[in-house]
Design a protein around this motif. Sequence first.
Motif, PDB file in Angstrom:
ATOM      1  N   SER A 179     -40.738 -35.086 -34.071  1.00 15.67           N
ATOM      2  CA  SER A 179     -41.106 -36.326 -34.779  1.00 15.67           C
ATOM      3  C   SER A 179     -40.298 -37.532 -34.298  1.00 15.67           C
ATOM      4  N   PRO A 180     -38.960 -37.455 -34.278  1.00 15.90           N
ATOM      5  CA  PRO A 180     -38.212 -38.630 -33.810  1.00 15.90           C
ATOM      6  C   PRO A 180     -38.519 -38.991 -32.358  1.00 15.90           C
ATOM      7  N   LEU A 181     -38.718 -37.944 -31.530  1.00 15.75           N
ATOM      8  CA  LEU A 181     -38.997 -38.218 -30.115  1.00 15.75           C
ATOM      9  C   LEU A 181     -40.367 -38.878 -29.941  1.00 15.75           C
ATOM     10  N   MET A 182     -41.339 -38.395 -30.723  1.00  9.33           N
ATOM     11  CA  MET A 182     -42.677 -38.999 -30.695  1.00  9.33           C
ATOM     12  C   MET A 182     -42.580 -40.459 -31.165  1.00  9.33           C
ATOM     13  N   ALA A 183     -41.811 -40.677 -32.240  1.00  7.24           N
ATOM     14  CA  ALA A 183     -41.687 -42.030 -32.805  1.00  7.24           C
ATOM     15  C   ALA A 183     -41.038 -42.971 -31.787  1.00  7.24           C
ATOM     16  N   MET A 184     -40.002 -42.471 -31.114  1.00  9.07           N
ATOM     17  CA  MET A 184     -39.338 -43.302 -30.094  1.00  9.07           C
ATOM     18  C   MET A 184     -40.293 -43.650 -28.964  1.00  9.07           C
ATOM     19  N   LEU A 185     -41.102 -42.663 -28.592  1.00  8.29           N
ATOM     20  CA  LEU A 185     -42.081 -42.898 -27.530  1.00  8.29           C
ATOM     21  C   LEU A 185     -43.072 -43.976 -27.966  1.00  8.29           C
ATOM     22  N   ALA A 186     -43.527 -43.858 -29.217  1.00  7.58           N
ATOM     23  CA  ALA A 186     -44.513 -44.826 -29.719  1.00  7.58           C
ATOM     24  C   ALA A 186     -43.925 -46.233 -29.740  1.00  7.58           C
ATOM     25  N   VAL A 187     -42.674 -46.361 -30.175  1.00  7.32           N
ATOM     26  CA  VAL A 187     -42.044 -47.689 -30.233  1.00  7.32           C
ATOM     27  C   VAL A 187     -41.897 -48.257 -28.814  1.00  7.32           C
ATOM     28  N   ILE A 189     -43.647 -47.523 -26.135  1.00  5.17           N
ATOM     29  CA  ILE A 189     -44.965 -47.921 -25.612  1.00  5.17           C
ATOM     30  C   ILE A 189     -45.453 -49.175 -26.339  1.00  5.17           C
ATOM     31  N   GLY A 190     -45.184 -49.236 -27.636  1.00  6.65           N
ATOM     32  CA  GLY A 190     -45.563 -50.426 -28.411  1.00  6.65           C
ATOM     33  C   GLY A 190     -44.935 -51.682 -27.831  1.00  6.65           C
ATOM     34  N   ILE A 191     -43.675 -51.598 -27.431  1.00  3.98           N
ATOM     35  CA  ILE A 191     -42.990 -52.759 -26.848  1.00  3.98           C
ATOM     36  C   ILE A 191     -43.629 -53.122 -25.502  1.00  3.98           C
ATOM     37  N   LEU A 192     -43.858 -52.091 -24.683  1.00  8.72           N
ATOM     38  CA  LEU A 192     -44.445 -52.352 -23.354  1.00  8.72           C
ATOM     39  C   LEU A 192     -45.804 -53.032 -23.485  1.00  8.72           C
ATOM     40  N   VAL A 193     -46.629 -52.482 -24.369  1.00 14.33           N
ATOM     41  CA  VAL A 193     -47.984 -53.036 -24.519  1.00 14.33           C
ATOM     42  C   VAL A 193     -47.929 -54.423 -25.151  1.00 14.33           C
ATOM     43  N   LEU A 240     -40.416 -34.452 -23.643  1.00 14.67           N
ATOM     44  CA  LEU A 240     -40.658 -35.699 -24.378  1.00 14.67           C
ATOM     45  C   LEU A 240     -39.450 -36.632 -24.285  1.00 14.67           C
ATOM     46  N   ALA A 241     -38.261 -36.032 -24.342  1.00 15.99           N
ATOM     47  CA  ALA A 241     -37.041 -36.847 -24.230  1.00 15.99           C
ATOM     48  C   ALA A 241     -36.989 -37.522 -22.866  1.00 15.99           C
ATOM     49  N   LEU A 242     -37.404 -36.773 -21.822  1.00 14.44           N
ATOM     50  CA  LEU A 242     -37.438 -37.376 -20.473  1.00 14.44           C
ATOM     51  C   LEU A 242     -38.424 -38.540 -20.435  1.00 14.44           C
ATOM     52  N   LEU A 243     -39.588 -38.310 -21.031  1.00 17.54           N
ATOM     53  CA  LEU A 243     -40.615 -39.351 -21.065  1.00 17.54           C
ATOM     54  C   LEU A 243     -40.114 -40.565 -21.857  1.00 17.54           C
ATOM     55  N   ASP A 244     -39.443 -40.284 -22.977  1.00 15.54           N
ATOM     56  CA  ASP A 244     -38.853 -41.368 -23.775  1.00 15.54           C
ATOM     57  C   ASP A 244     -37.893 -42.196 -22.925  1.00 15.54           C
ATOM     58  N   GLY A 245     -37.092 -41.486 -22.146  1.00 17.84           N
ATOM     59  CA  GLY A 245     -36.102 -42.161 -21.300  1.00 17.84           C
ATOM     60  C   GLY A 245     -36.776 -43.118 -20.329  1.00 17.84           C
ATOM     61  N   VAL A 246     -37.858 -42.636 -19.703  1.00 17.62           N
ATOM     62  CA  VAL A 246     -38.573 -43.475 -18.731  1.00 17.62           C
ATOM     63  C   VAL A 246     -39.184 -44.689 -19.429  1.00 17.62           C
ATOM     64  N   VAL A 247     -39.884 -44.427 -20.548  1.00 15.50           N
ATOM     65  CA  VAL A 247     -40.558 -45.520 -21.266  1.00 15.50           C
ATOM     66  C   VAL A 247     -39.533 -46.544 -21.757  1.00 15.50           C
ATOM     67  N   TRP A 248     -38.412 -46.059 -22.299  1.00 15.19           N
ATOM     68  CA  TRP A 248     -37.407 -46.986 -22.827  1.00 15.19           C
ATOM     69  C   TRP A 248     -36.676 -47.741 -21.731  1.00 15.19           C
ATOM     70  N   PHE A 249     -36.591 -47.121 -20.552  1.00 12.94           N
ATOM     71  CA  PHE A 249     -35.979 -47.831 -19.435  1.00 12.94           C
ATOM     72  C   PHE A 249     -36.772 -49.116 -19.151  1.00 12.94           C
ATOM     73  N   PHE A 250     -38.094 -48.967 -19.117  1.00 11.45           N
ATOM     74  CA  PHE A 250     -38.944 -50.134 -18.853  1.00 11.45           C
ATOM     75  C   PHE A 250     -38.972 -51.081 -20.058  1.00 11.45           C
TER      76      PHE A 250
END
Lengths: 265, 313
Positions: A179-187, A189-193, A240-250
């Motif tokens: 859940s937290p990892l999904m939420a971080m991913l969503a946030v 991606i939300g910022i990127l979009v 998911l944590a790896l994906l979060d890392g990539v998304v948050w980097f951008f």
Amino acid sequence: MNWMRVRAIVWKEWADAFRNRLVFFTLVFMPLLFTILPLVNLYFMGRLPTEEVDANDLGPFLLYQARFHLGDPQDVIRVGMASIYLIIFLILPLMLPMVMATDSIVSEKVSKSLEPLLATPIRVTELLVGKGLAAAGPAVAVTWLCYVLYAGLAGLVTSQAVVRVLWSVDWLLGIGLLSPLMAMLAVGIGILVSSRVNDTRTAQQIGGFVVLPLMLIFIPMFLGRLALTATVFVVGAFLLALLDGVVWFFAVALFQRETILTRWK
Amino acid sequence: MGDNAVIVAEKLTRRFDGRTAVEALDLEVRRGEVLGLLGPNGAGKTTTVRMLTALIAPSSGTATVCGFRLGEADDEIRRHVGILTEIPGLYERLSVQFNLELYARLYGIPEREVGARVERYLRLLGLWERRRDPAGTLSKGMKQKLAIARAMLHEPEVLFLDEPTASLDPEGAQLVHAFIEQLRGEGRTIVLCTHNLAEADRLCDRIAVLKQRLIRVDAPERLRQALYGRAIRVQLRQVRPEYLEAVRALPFVRDVQLQGQELQVRLDDPEGMNPALVRRLVELGAEIQFIREEEHSLEEVYLDLVRQGEAER
């Protein structure tokens, strides 16, 4: 990191979001719906006559039989269905923060409130953490609460074998970790979009489209190739944590004073 | 850097993708003055303000703001300046009070002082009665006042006002002008970006005319003098050619032109020399109907300076 400033942002985000009907209804009614529907389904499944279930019907859910030592074929089907609803519970921490984060950032862009905000001594990391926590926190809390409610009430509508699986370490680990990892991913991606569009609904639709491929990982599960076990959840959390890392980097790269003021459209 | 300077920009330059928004800007803002930044759209006023408030970094050059150097102590600069952006950028769903409380906390005002500070500025700007209303329900003028209160909340040394009266009706603009004059009376340093030249003339101690480069900076009166010198207009009942010649022959007169029934006389010290000029004309039998100093609007000054700046490029 100045936590007073982070807290001020979190309070602002919540105060603003809860005055927005779309966000409020999404945060309240969608989780309620996602909690009630599986319970209703489990209730009606409990009414299926036993003789109608054949071992051949278990198909993709057979994996659960061995994992959770389920004797009754009907329990196997129920657990299989419950596993699909578990995925719905993992969609919640994706959808709720996406709605909150995109609404927060897009409305700041449209009302031009980011410039005066960035003119204060707040650091962009504090702003980002504040917005992230404000969007992800309630989503994770609501997801966990809904799952506890679901697993708690399940005993009233289904067999104890299913309840045992719902409260198993495997599934609690899944909900707790993912859940937290999904939420971080969503946030993220939300910022990127949100940095590229000026309309909340467009941002949410694009965001939803971006996270859609994530649902592909559930296909092997429906095909009976994958059971939702602790190992699957831990591996999934790692990826998911790896994906979060990539998304948050951008996302962090985009969320800089200079970029926001000169590049965001 | 003068002792009294609160902002010193040296060769401040900002480029965006090959386009130069601000070029080699040298500018000094003195403590307690109201400096007007004038320039056409795209002249670099907002970019200059953004650089001086540490919102964006210069491409080259540097500046010291309130004693802190850009790029080295940006957080300190943000703590010591306040900015009113062109669009108020309020949180419209949140109450007037919440909008200010948020900023009070972001500026690090101690929690026990937040309430009193917010109340003080809301009362000062006549918004106290509306404190519980969502900011979105305020009129444009009130929103602007709320944004000014927000910029003032942490009592900054320098206040940057970017088009504070744009899109306001005359009544709203007057309220904002009155508040700026009050701040000026308190000795607050203000940098005012505006297209409203009457506003600049009324409020600013000095004017900086900008078009990518700094064209000229000085007090409005001195800019007028530098461009046009001082001149008086003498309206006569009847003009004769000998009047013109006699006035031109006076040693303190720099130039004289006949325009209809009026003599336009350029001279450096009208207060000192007008009596001699009038005496000479009366000696020649001229009947003087009116005498007044020639005035140039800031608009003329501004347009001439911009044209001059374009010609020099």
